[in-house]
Design a protein around this motif. Structure first.
Motif, PDB file in Angstrom:
ATOM      1  N   PHE A   1       8.672   2.587  -4.097  1.00  0.00           N
ATOM      2  CA  PHE A   1       8.952   3.512  -5.189  1.00  0.00           C
ATOM      3  C   PHE A   1      10.427   3.903  -5.108  1.00  0.00           C
ATOM      4  O   PHE A   1      10.932   4.161  -4.014  1.00  0.00           O
TER       5      PHE A   1
ATOM      6  N   SER B   1      10.692   8.811 -16.523  1.00  0.00           N
ATOM      7  CA  SER B   1       9.774   7.826 -15.950  1.00  0.00           C
ATOM      8  C   SER B   1       9.599   6.722 -16.984  1.00  0.00           C
ATOM      9  O   SER B   1       8.736   6.801 -17.853  1.00  0.00           O
TER      10      SER B   1
ATOM     11  N   GLN C   1       8.390   3.825 -16.968  1.00  0.00           N
ATOM     12  CA  GLN C   1       7.116   3.092 -17.032  1.00  0.00           C
ATOM     13  C   GLN C   1       6.026   3.848 -17.774  1.00  0.00           C
ATOM     14  O   GLN C   1       5.070   3.272 -18.256  1.00  0.00           O
ATOM     15  N   LEU C   2       6.173   5.180 -17.821  1.00  0.00           N
ATOM     16  CA  LEU C   2       5.198   5.973 -18.571  1.00  0.00           C
ATOM     17  C   LEU C   2       5.785   6.401 -19.914  1.00  0.00           C
ATOM     18  O   LEU C   2       5.182   7.184 -20.636  1.00  0.00           O
TER      19      LEU C   2
ATOM     20  N   ASN D   1       5.368  16.472 -14.131  1.00  0.00           N
ATOM     21  CA  ASN D   1       5.029  15.693 -12.948  1.00  0.00           C
ATOM     22  C   ASN D   1       5.094  16.626 -11.722  1.00  0.00           C
ATOM     23  O   ASN D   1       6.157  16.879 -11.174  1.00  0.00           O
TER      24      ASN D   1
ATOM     25  N   PHE E   1       4.322  16.374  -8.630  1.00  0.00           N
ATOM     26  CA  PHE E   1       4.844  15.827  -7.365  1.00  0.00           C
ATOM     27  C   PHE E   1       6.374  15.939  -7.351  1.00  0.00           C
ATOM     28  O   PHE E   1       6.973  16.416  -6.399  1.00  0.00           O
TER      29      PHE E   1
ATOM     30  N   ILE F   1      12.538   7.797 -11.980  1.00  0.00           N
ATOM     31  CA  ILE F   1      11.602   7.290 -10.965  1.00  0.00           C
ATOM     32  C   ILE F   1      10.969   5.977 -11.438  1.00  0.00           C
ATOM     33  O   ILE F   1      10.618   5.821 -12.612  1.00  0.00           O
TER      34      ILE F   1
ATOM     35  N   GLY G   1       8.244   2.787 -10.023  1.00  0.00           N
ATOM     36  CA  GLY G   1       7.337   2.245  -9.010  1.00  0.00           C
ATOM     37  C   GLY G   1       7.170   0.752  -9.217  1.00  0.00           C
ATOM     38  O   GLY G   1       7.024   0.285 -10.357  1.00  0.00           O
TER      39      GLY G   1
ATOM     40  N   TYR H   1       0.295  -0.629  -9.428  1.00  0.00           N
ATOM     41  CA  TYR H   1      -0.552  -0.446 -10.608  1.00  0.00           C
ATOM     42  C   TYR H   1      -1.374  -1.696 -10.891  1.00  0.00           C
ATOM     43  O   TYR H   1      -0.995  -2.803 -10.525  1.00  0.00           O
TER      44      TYR H   1
ATOM     45  N   ILE I   1       2.951   1.169 -17.442  1.00  0.00           N
ATOM     46  CA  ILE I   1       1.701   1.438 -16.730  1.00  0.00           C
ATOM     47  C   ILE I   1       0.623   1.813 -17.744  1.00  0.00           C
ATOM     48  O   ILE I   1       0.881   2.563 -18.686  1.00  0.00           O
TER      49      ILE I   1
ATOM     50  N   GLU J   1      -5.875   8.839 -13.277  1.00  0.00           N
ATOM     51  CA  GLU J   1      -5.141   8.942 -14.545  1.00  0.00           C
ATOM     52  C   GLU J   1      -4.503   7.605 -14.953  1.00  0.00           C
ATOM     53  O   GLU J   1      -4.595   7.167 -16.084  1.00  0.00           O
ATOM     54  N   VAL J   2      -3.839   6.957 -13.981  1.00  0.00           N
ATOM     55  CA  VAL J   2      -3.268   5.647 -14.297  1.00  0.00           C
ATOM     56  C   VAL J   2      -4.040   4.579 -13.524  1.00  0.00           C
ATOM     57  O   VAL J   2      -4.613   4.860 -12.475  1.00  0.00           O
TER      58      VAL J   2
ATOM     59  N   SER K   1       0.882   5.792  -4.631  1.00  0.00           N
ATOM     60  CA  SER K   1       2.091   5.950  -5.449  1.00  0.00           C
ATOM     61  C   SER K   1       2.649   7.368  -5.350  1.00  0.00           C
ATOM     62  O   SER K   1       3.869   7.554  -5.294  1.00  0.00           O
TER      63      SER K   1
ATOM     64  N   ALA L   1       2.601   9.589  -2.886  1.00  0.00           N
ATOM     65  CA  ALA L   1       3.309   9.860  -1.625  1.00  0.00           C
ATOM     66  C   ALA L   1       4.654   9.136  -1.606  1.00  0.00           C
ATOM     67  O   ALA L   1       5.678   9.705  -1.212  1.00  0.00           O
TER      68      ALA L   1
ATOM     69  N   MET M   1       6.364   8.167  -4.216  1.00  0.00           N
ATOM     70  CA  MET M   1       7.219   8.775  -5.257  1.00  0.00           C
ATOM     71  C   MET M   1       7.837  10.082  -4.733  1.00  0.00           C
ATOM     72  O   MET M   1       9.060  10.293  -4.849  1.00  0.00           O
TER      73      MET M   1
END
Ligand SMILES: Nc1ncnc2c1ncn2[C@@H]1O[C@H](COP(=O)(O)OP(=O)(O)O)[C@@H](O)[C@H]1O
Ligand SMILES: C[C@@](O)(CCOP(=O)(O)OP(=O)(O)O)CC(=O)O
Length: 505
Positions: free
Chosen positions: A35, A62, A64-65, A90, A92, A128, A130, A135, A162, A177-178, A185, A187, A189
């Motif tokens: 990540f 992000s 990818q999202l 997010n 995290f 960010i 990943g 995924y 994703i 969720e994903v 992911s 941890a 991230m």
């Protein structure tokens, strides 16, 4: 100047559930799935009146999202307020930012605090990313009628979009969720964001990719902050093997005592964040970490059977409930499992030792076994050195069979699918393939990807057999490297390497 840090995903090979209680150990392998966090200033310059500002801007992207989230950071409380739509938040990354900035204030003198404030006034621009391996792209590969092979996965564009799982709730099969493969992911991230920010703010000096030493004091700082932020964002204190491996790489891990985080939790929330973080940094972190990685000529493989993943939290809840109401059975199962875990660890350590002591014999016999079924292994041994290697290989295999047996029992007793029947069939078939040392369900078990440890060059034939069984072999391998500083944006590296890619919608 942008700072880029990366942290690896993990596979918990032994120690699921037991590792939640000290002093049980777990063997965790970090992976080449990483990540990335990219941190740079949001504004090149700040206006002359900025000294009076009490807020600064933070932008979190992000790609990818397809999410871009704006926050205001209070320079007094060091807390974030989201100014974008709340569903793009997010937790995290939010906790990672708040805790890291508080750690910077807690460790700086007045002069450095002023420099820090000036840097923060430029705002923070955080991206960010990943790796695809975190995924699941199985559905898209199937929808495009591509073969279920690692090659199809390799042809995806790097950092592909994703897929969100549709909202579904049916007990332990509840999908996350994903659509993810279970490599941790969140941890990785959290760790990457903490590390990149600590470096950007001048609090830590991270190791580079080439620097293999793990005894860097700054890594302990990354660990304490990432672990605290991860627990707060998750709303629970897990064993922490995922954060520890994201920071330090493959290892044998014994958990920290949860009390070290009490300052960050519950009743003490009124404390200023700087004090909370200062307490955490001064706390007694009693986790144990010893270097451990797979012996030479062994490969970690992961296969996605496509059953949709499981909810670790509810599985842990069910096991804890069973423990309370069946104390005797629990103690016996724990004893059996910890014996089997210790046996696997000792056989793998012995194999690493034999490889160092008599490399030629080790290489020769592992090569021979890699193309044969296990019944034929012992008769290949040409001398006592080779025989010692085969004995340890068979010992490791038996230990894994015993772990699987007791994990299945635990699942049946607690009423949860730790090694469900479909996985048992797949694992038995896998353990019968030529060149497979052993196979199992990682971590909490369930319907996530399974792992196999293979010998020599047998991976190609195993991935082919998996494809014929409708199992997608992932591109993930073990990589013992923990968190590190990267020299550039990983997307730039991917473009220059000229990887051809197909577009999957
Ligand atoms: N590329 C990403 N960008 C933003 N958020 C992500 C990304 N990958 C994962 N996440 C967040 O991390 C969460 C996954 O955390 P978790 O459920 O703990 O899974 P894991 O077992 O992989 O750690 C997702 O729900 C999502 O919010
Ligand atoms: C049950 C556990 O001991 C191991 C869970 O391991 P996984 O690798 O399954 O973890 P997730 O990525 O959170 O799904 C819980 C723990 O140690 O925290």
């Amino acid at each position: 100047m942008a700072v880029v840090a990366s942290a690896p995903g993990k596979v918990l090979m032994t120690g699921g559930y037991l590792i939640l209680e000290r002093p049980n150990a777990g063997l965790v392998l970090s992976t080449n799935a990483r990540f990335y966090a990219i941190v740079k200033p949001l504004h090149d310059e700040v206006p002359a009146d900025s000294w009076a500002w009490v807020w600064t801007d933070v932008k979190l992207t992000s790609p990818q999202l397809a999410r871009e989230t704006m926050y205001k950071l209070s320079l007094k409380q060091l807390t974030l307020q989201c100014t974008s739509q709340s569903e793009t938040r997010n937790p995290f990354v939010e906790h990672a930012i708040q805790y890291t900035i508080a750690a910077a204030y807690a460790s700086f003198d007045e002069v450095k605090k002023q420099t820090l404030r000036n840097l923060l006034l430029q705002g923070l621009d955080i991206t960010i990313l990943g790796c695809n391996d975190f995924y699941s792209y199985r559905d898209q590969i199937e929808a495009c009628e591509l073969p279920l092979t690692p090659e199809s996965l390799g042809s995806l564009p790097p950092f592909a979009s994703i897929t969100f799982n549709a909202e579904e709730s049916n007990g332990y099969m509840r999908k996350p969720e994903v659509a993810k493969t279970g490599l941790g992911s969140s941890a990785a991230m959290t760790t990457a964001v903490v590390a990149a920010l600590l470096q950007y703010l001048g609090v830590a000096n991270l190791p580079t990719k080439e620097d293999k030493s793990r005894d860097n004091k700054d890594l302990d700082l990354v660990h304490m902050i990432a672990q605290s932020a991860h627990c707060l964002a998750q709303g629970k204190v897990g064993s922490g093997f995922d954060v520890s491996s994201a920071v330090f790489g493959s290892q044998r891990y014994v958990r920290f005592s949860p009390e070290v985080l009490s300052s960050a939790q519950g009743a003490l929330q009124w404390k200023p964040l700087e004090e909370v973080v200062s307490d955490i940094l001064k706390g007694h972190w009693d986790h144990e970490r010893t270097n451990f990685s797979l012996p030479p000529l062994m490969t970690l493989l992961l296969g996605e059977p496509g059953a949709g993943g499981s909810s670790t939290v509810s599985m842990v809840g069910a096991v804890k409930k069973w423990q309370k109401s069946n104390p005797e059975s629990y103690l016996e199962t724990w004893r059996n499992l910890s014996e089997a875990n210790a046996l696997l660890e000792s056989q793998l350590s012995l194999l690493s030792k034999l490889a160092t002591e008599s490399w030629d014999a080790y290489k020769c016999i592992v090569g021979k076994c890699s193309v044969l079924k296990l019944e034929k292994w012992m008769e290949q041994a040409a001398d006592p050195s080779e025989e010692a290697v085969v004995k340890a290989l068979l010992g490791a295999r038996d230990a894994m069979l015993s772990i699987r047996h007791h994990m299945r029992y635990l699942g049946e007793a607690a009423g949860i699918p730790i090694e469900p029947e479909s996985q048992t069939r797949l694992l038995d078939a896998t353990m019968n393939m030529e060149g497979v040392l052993f196979a199992g369900v990682p971590g909490a078990g369930g319907f996530d990807a399974v792992f196999a440890v293979t010998l020599g060059d047998s991976t190609i034939s195993i991935t082919k057999e998996w494809t014929s069984r409708n199992v997608l072999a992932l591109l993930v391998r073990e990589d013992p490297q923990g968190v590190c500083l990267e020299s550039s944006d990983p997307r730039a590296a991917e473009v220059t390497s000229g990887i051809s890619s197909i577009q999957i919608q």
